[in-house]
Structure formats: C-alpha cells, structure tokens
Design an enzyme around this catalytic site. Structure first.
Site, PDB file in Angstrom:
ATOM      1  CG  HIS A  89      75.872  21.733  51.559  1.00 25.09           C
ATOM      2  ND1 HIS A  89      77.641  20.622  51.211  1.00 25.09           N
ATOM      3  CD2 HIS A  89      75.524  20.501  51.608  1.00 25.09           C
ATOM      4  CE1 HIS A  89      77.175  19.438  51.146  1.00 25.09           C
ATOM      5  NE2 HIS A  89      76.440  19.409  51.014  1.00 25.09           N
TER       6      HIS A  89
ATOM      7  CG  ASP B  81      68.450  19.276  53.571  1.00 25.59           C
ATOM      8  OD1 ASP B  81      69.579  18.721  53.922  1.00 25.59           O
ATOM      9  OD2 ASP B  81      67.756  17.856  53.454  1.00 25.59           O
TER      10      ASP B  81
HETATM   11  C1  SDX Z   1      73.017  17.998  54.908  1.00 24.03           C
HETATM   12  O1  SDX Z   1      77.964  17.836  54.340  1.00 24.03           O
HETATM   13  C2  SDX Z   1      76.775  16.792  53.537  1.00 24.03           C
HETATM   14  O2  SDX Z   1      77.040  16.453  52.513  1.00 24.03           O
HETATM   15  C3  SDX Z   1      75.507  17.010  54.325  1.00 24.03           C
HETATM   16  C4  SDX Z   1      74.347  17.081  53.597  1.00 24.03           C
HETATM   17  C5  SDX Z   1      74.731  15.178  52.487  1.00 24.03           C
HETATM   18  O3  SDX Z   1      73.931  14.910  51.978  1.00 24.03           O
HETATM   19  O4  SDX Z   1      74.439  14.747  53.639  1.00 24.03           O
HETATM   20  O5  SDX Z   1      74.239  17.273  51.922  1.00 24.03           O
HETATM   21  C6  SDX Z   1      72.704  16.657  53.813  1.00 24.03           C
HETATM   22  O6  SDX Z   1      73.315  18.423  55.616  1.00 24.03           O
HETATM   23  C7  SDX Z   1      72.436  19.616  53.892  1.00 24.03           C
HETATM   24  C8  SDX Z   1      72.705  20.554  54.835  1.00 24.03           C
HETATM   25  C9  SDX Z   1      71.107  21.073  55.476  1.00 24.03           C
HETATM   26  N1  SDX Z   1      70.997  21.622  56.275  1.00 24.03           N
HETATM   27  C10 SDX Z   1      70.293  23.311  56.159  1.00 24.03           C
HETATM   28  O7  SDX Z   1      70.181  22.975  55.102  1.00 24.03           O
HETATM   29  C11 SDX Z   1      70.851  23.976  57.435  1.00 24.03           C
HETATM   30  C12 SDX Z   1      71.421  25.559  57.119  1.00 24.03           C
HETATM   31  N2  SDX Z   1      72.562  25.355  56.720  1.00 24.03           N
HETATM   32  C13 SDX Z   1      73.695  25.944  57.804  1.00 24.03           C
HETATM   33  O8  SDX Z   1      72.847  25.196  58.794  1.00 24.03           O
HETATM   34  C14 SDX Z   1      74.640  25.747  57.194  1.00 24.03           C
HETATM   35  O9  SDX Z   1      75.113  26.246  55.818  1.00 24.03           O
HETATM   36  C15 SDX Z   1      75.222  24.002  57.184  1.00 24.03           C
HETATM   37  C16 SDX Z   1      75.718  23.785  58.843  1.00 24.03           C
HETATM   38  C17 SDX Z   1      74.999  24.167  55.817  1.00 24.03           C
HETATM   39  C18 SDX Z   1      77.230  24.530  56.678  1.00 24.03           C
HETATM   40  O10 SDX Z   1      77.799  25.499  57.900  1.00 24.03           O
HETATM   41  P1  SDX Z   1      79.068  26.232  57.465  1.00 24.03           P
HETATM   42  O11 SDX Z   1      79.617  25.061  57.666  1.00 24.03           O
HETATM   43  O12 SDX Z   1      79.009  27.227  58.896  1.00 24.03           O
HETATM   44  O13 SDX Z   1      78.576  27.177  55.782  1.00 24.03           O
HETATM   45  P2  SDX Z   1      79.716  27.883  55.642  1.00 24.03           P
HETATM   46  O14 SDX Z   1      80.819  27.979  56.303  1.00 24.03           O
HETATM   47  O15 SDX Z   1      79.531  28.022  54.277  1.00 24.03           O
HETATM   48  O16 SDX Z   1      78.913  29.445  56.214  1.00 24.03           O
HETATM   49  C19 SDX Z   1      79.347  30.424  55.887  1.00 24.03           C
HETATM   50  C20 SDX Z   1      79.048  31.525  56.901  1.00 24.03           C
HETATM   51  C21 SDX Z   1      79.148  31.765  58.244  1.00 24.03           C
HETATM   52  O17 SDX Z   1      79.010  32.961  58.337  1.00 24.03           O
HETATM   53  P3  SDX Z   1      80.692  33.072  60.026  1.00 24.03           P
HETATM   54  O18 SDX Z   1      80.750  32.273  60.170  1.00 24.03           O
HETATM   55  O19 SDX Z   1      81.409  33.233  58.746  1.00 24.03           O
HETATM   56  O20 SDX Z   1      80.196  34.842  60.189  1.00 24.03           O
HETATM   57  O21 SDX Z   1      77.392  31.297  56.471  1.00 24.03           O
HETATM   58  C22 SDX Z   1      76.760  31.707  57.125  1.00 24.03           C
HETATM   59  C23 SDX Z   1      77.931  30.642  58.084  1.00 24.03           C
HETATM   60  O22 SDX Z   1      77.169  31.669  60.152  1.00 24.03           O
HETATM   61  N3  SDX Z   1      75.514  30.196  56.720  1.00 24.03           N
HETATM   62  C24 SDX Z   1      74.459  30.528  57.058  1.00 24.03           C
HETATM   63  C25 SDX Z   1      73.309  29.548  56.730  1.00 24.03           C
HETATM   64  N4  SDX Z   1      74.788  28.848  56.396  1.00 24.03           N
HETATM   65  C26 SDX Z   1      75.545  28.798  56.537  1.00 24.03           C
HETATM   66  N5  SDX Z   1      74.055  31.782  57.390  1.00 24.03           N
HETATM   67  C27 SDX Z   1      72.239  32.282  57.010  1.00 24.03           C
HETATM   68  N6  SDX Z   1      71.691  30.872  56.712  1.00 24.03           N
HETATM   69  C28 SDX Z   1      71.993  30.150  56.761  1.00 24.03           C
HETATM   70  N7  SDX Z   1      71.760  28.591  56.192  1.00 24.03           N
END
Ligand code: SDX
Length: 458
Positions: A306, A363
C-alpha cells in the site's frame, strides 16, 4: 517545535512555514517556493506531497489507523450503516434520527433512473467492462439532471448528492441485469439501500430473492470500509478534475475511471484472478511469491502493499473476519480462500515482504467476500466504486468550498531536447532508436494497402 523549515539554496537561506495537522503530522508549506527561490520540488507519484488540507478522513500508515471525521473505522464498521457513514462524510457529523430518516427518504425518492437511460445500457457493446459502462453512464447523468451552479442553495447541492448516491447503485444493478439479458428489477420503497441493491441484482420472477439480513449488514460494512481514504488516486482525480469547475457528474466519472486500474480499485478483481491462476496451477503460491520478488518481473502480488499503510490495512482485518463469517453462514467452502490464507502466510514470513512492509490491503479479502455474496467477478470494482462515492462527493464538496482552492496545475522538470531548428521535410532522415524506426515501415505499408485502397473503413 520550530514553526519554519530553513532551506539553503546557493548560499541563501529561506524560511518556509511548517504546518501542523490535527494529529501532529507536519508539512512544509512550499506554496511560495518558486516565487521566493525560483525552484520547484520534484515528487513523482506525489508520495511526499500534500495536495490540500482536508478534514474528512485520516490515516496513520505506520500504525494502521483510519478514521472518518475523527471516528475510527472499527467503530463505524461495528455500529454504523453505509448511509449514516455517507451522511457523516458529506456533512462532517453523524445524523440525528430525524436527519437519517430524511436522508434515506431522499435517497429513495431519487433511486429510479430515467427510462431513456435503459437504451444506453441496452445498446452498449455486450461484454463491455461494467466500470467502463458506469463511468460513461455517470457522465451521461449530466444530460438528464442540472449541474450545480457556483452559487447553489445547500438544498440543491444535497439533492444532487442524494441523486448520485442512489442512482449509481441502481445503475450498477441495471447494467448487470441488462448485460445478462435479464429483466431490470426496480428499487423498492420498502427496502434499505443495501437490501435494495441485493434485490435489484438477484431477484427473479421465478425465484424471488429472499433478503438475508446478515448479507445486508455485511454489505453495509463492505461499503463503509470503502467509503473514503484521504487523497488516493481516484479521489485525487476527482479533486483535480473538479478544480476546473466541471460538473459533479464529470468529476465523479473521472474517479470511476481512475479506480478501474488494477493497481488501485481494480485490485479486488485482480486478486481473485491471481488466486484462481494459483489454484489452476496446482495451488502452490510459492512461484507467484518468487515472481513478485523478482525485480525483472513486472508481476505484483495483488492485494499486497500500500502506498500509505506500512502495517496491516485496518480495513483488511475487518474484511477478513467478515469473509469468514459469510462463508461459514453460507456453508460455502471457497478453495480460493484456502489459497489466500496460504499465500498470506508465505508472504508474511518472507523477508522481502517484511523488509518492504508489504501487508495484505483491503482488496486481498474483499474479492473473496464478494464471491461469497454472489457478486460476479467483473462487478467487483463497481462495488468498490459504490462504496467510495460518498468519499468522492465529500472531497469534491470540500475542494469546491476551499477558499484557497485553485485550478490544479502541477509543474515538471523538463528533460527533452534543447532548442533546435525546424527541418524542412525533404532534408529529414528516418530516425532509428535501438535499431528500430520510430514509426515502423510495416505499419505505414499495411495502412496504405489495407485501409486506403479498400472501401471498408473502421
Ligand atoms: C487500493 O491509495 C489508497 O488509499 C488506495 C486504496 C483506497 O482505498 O483508495 O487503499 C485502494 O488501491 C489498495 C491497493 C490495491 N493495489 C494492489 O493490491 C496492487 C498490488 N500492490 C502494488 O502494486 C503496490 O503495493 C501499490 C501500488 C499499492 C503501492 O506501490 P508503492 O507505492 O510502490 O509501494 P511501496 O513504495 O511500499 O513499495 C516498496 C517496494 C517497491 O520496490 P522498489 O521499487 O523499492 O524496489 O515494494 C515493491 C515496490 O515495487 N512492492 C511490491 C508490491 N507492492 C510494492 N512488490 C511485489 N508485490 C507487491 N504487491
């Protein structure tokens, strides 16, 4: 604590005001930065940038806290209804008994959709995704109902909000029924908001839908959990588009489009598709966890991580409990739930997820809940949109009433070519990037042979 932050640029120091939020969170006010220093800030994805002050919802990502107008989400999930929570978000206060009954009556009065809109649904291409249909239909509402001019009476504005809250739910059920060739079920005066939705979705002349109060209360909680979430992607889209003073329906339609994305609201559908794929491949989540960790693989573990929560999503905890309760009640043994449990256990023991603070978000379990109550997969994100609507409306209202409200227009850091001359076409040479022409020859040729010469045009 100092009330300013000192910025030193080229040996010159600037004092920037520090703002302090209700719960002590602080922000550097850079609204005069460019004027005073000539510099802008750079923050792709706006993860470190506050776009506004807001009094609607509050999250603490480290502690896993979410409050609507100061009330913890856990209390609202336990005691409130979706309509009462919508009233709280939009007005800022919980309604009295009389206010709640007036609000419910207003929602009921506006629950029907203009009959002409049925033709839109009937003529929409079959197989279109319900989120695309919903976004188009909400925009179309502007053609049937007046927009809210700048200086509108409060009553006019509240009527527009009630109209949208009620009709979005009706249109969602309508689009599902029509897409399946089933007769449309109209909303009933005698049913509550959530019971009406279930009845409009599942009632049938040959098998009348029996309202199950446990399902109705679970759906209330589902929509309460989704109702607002600070400046998430879709809410920011509503505020940004709303800042151009477009009508309410156009701004909300933008929010629906943004929510559709699999990284945002579309994740609830993507989670179930991912779990189904794990199931189809024998049920072992380990290969998917390995892919999620592989930096060269764009695959993400859907339902994990998240932008704000670096702890368990408080809504996910509630959703997980609710999911179990409904599955138990329906005596429905969902093999995907076992896989979800295995996946959660595997991931939460893995250092990659622990180090990156990637926990299940709302989700992760919401898809299983929706399956348990019989919602079709491609309607999952529509369910999220119905829940998020009161949040979008309250944020749109707050941004419109903000005396500092301006047209949103972020800046950029330009990284393109420096100034260069215009080359007359005879002197131009084809450009190659990584050995490929900018506009592949084959496409131009196909276009010439396939479309220009034939009579049929797309
Ligand atoms: C919602 O914003 C909100 O409030 C949204 C929401 C709402 O109520 O409106 O809560 C609803 O959208 C929830 C999120 C649903 N999406 C998913 O479940 C999709 C999978 N999750 C990701 O794509 C991701 O976690 C995000 C997009 C939600 C957040 O991405 P970020 O901001 O890059 O997360 P982060 O900075 O904490 O990541 C740290 C690291 C990163 O690696 P590096 O770039 O530092 O090498 O962890 C990685 C990310 O790439 N990472 C993941 C991951 N989520 C983050 N790696 C693998 N699988 C994942 N799910």
């Amino acid at each position: 604590m100092k009330k300013t932050a000192t910025l030193i640029v080229d040996g010159k120091s600037y004092e920037l005001p520090v703002m302090v939020g209700t719960d002590g969170n602080r922000a550097i006010d850079i609204s005069r930065l460019r004027k005073e220093t000539g510099l802008i800030t750079y923050d792709p994805g706006f993860g470190n940038t506050g776009s506004c002050t807001s009094s609607i919802s509050y999250m603490d990502g480290e502690k896993g806290i979410l409050r609507y107008r100061g009330i913890p989400i856990e209390r609202l999930a336990e005691h409130s209804s979706f309509i009462e929570t919508a009233f709280l978000l939009i007005t800022g206060e919980l309604p009295t008994k009389e206010e709640l009954s007036d609000f419910s009556a207003m929602l009921n009065d506006h629950s029907l959709v203009h009959e002409d809109m049925r033709h839109f649904f009937e003529r929409y291409p079959r197989g279109a995704h319900p989120m695309g249909i919903l976004s188009s239909m909400v925009n179309a509402l502007r053609a049937f109902y007046p927009e809210i001019p700048e200086r509108s009476e409060e009553a006019e504005i509240n009527k527009a909000f009630a109209r949208l809250l009620s009709k979005l739910r009706t249109m969602a059920a309508m689009s599902y029924r029509i897409s399946k060739g089933m007769p449309v079920v109209y909303p009933s005066y005698f049913l509550s908001y959530c019971a009406n939705f279930l009845n409009m979705m599942f009632d049938s002349a040959v098998r009348p839908y029996v309202i199950d109060e446990d399902m109705v209360s679970a759906l209330n909680v589902f929509w309460i959990l989704h109702a607002d979430h600070e400046q998430n992607c879709s809410t920011s889209a509503v505020r940004l588009v709303g800042s151009a003073r477009v009508n309410l329906y156009a701004a909300i339609s933008t929010g629906i489009s943004a929510l559709w994305g699999p990284l945002h609201g579309g994740a609830n559908q993507a989670v179930v598709e991912m779990l189904q794929e794990i199931y189809d491949r024998g049920g072992d989540p380990a290969p998917f966890v390995a892919r999620a960790k592989d930096k060269n693989d764009p695959f993400r573990l859907m339902g994990f991580g998240h932008s704000i929560y670096k702890n368990y999503d408080p809504r996910g905890r509630i959703m997980k409990k609710m999911c179990y309760r409904i599955l138990e009640k329906r005596d429905f043994n969902d093999p995907l739930l076992d896989i979800a449990m295995k996946l959660e256990e595997t991931a939460l023991r893995d250092s990659y997820f622990i180090d990156n603070k990637l926990y299940p978000n709302i989700d992760f379990y919401s898809g299983m809940f929706l399956r348990a109550i019989g919602i079709p997969l491609d309607m999952f994100t529509v369910m999220f949109a119905i829940g998020r609507l009161p949040g979008w409306i309250s944020q749109w209202k707050e941004s419109r009433e903000d005396p500092r409200g301006k047209l949103c227009r972020p800046r950029q850091v330009y990284s393109g070519p420096g100034k260069r001359d215009y080359i007359p076409i005879p002197e131009r040479k084809p450009k190659e990037v990584n050995g490929r022409r900018l506009y592949p020859q084959s496409v131009e040729k196909t276009f010439e042979t396939k479309y220009r010469s034939s009579a049929s045009y797309l």
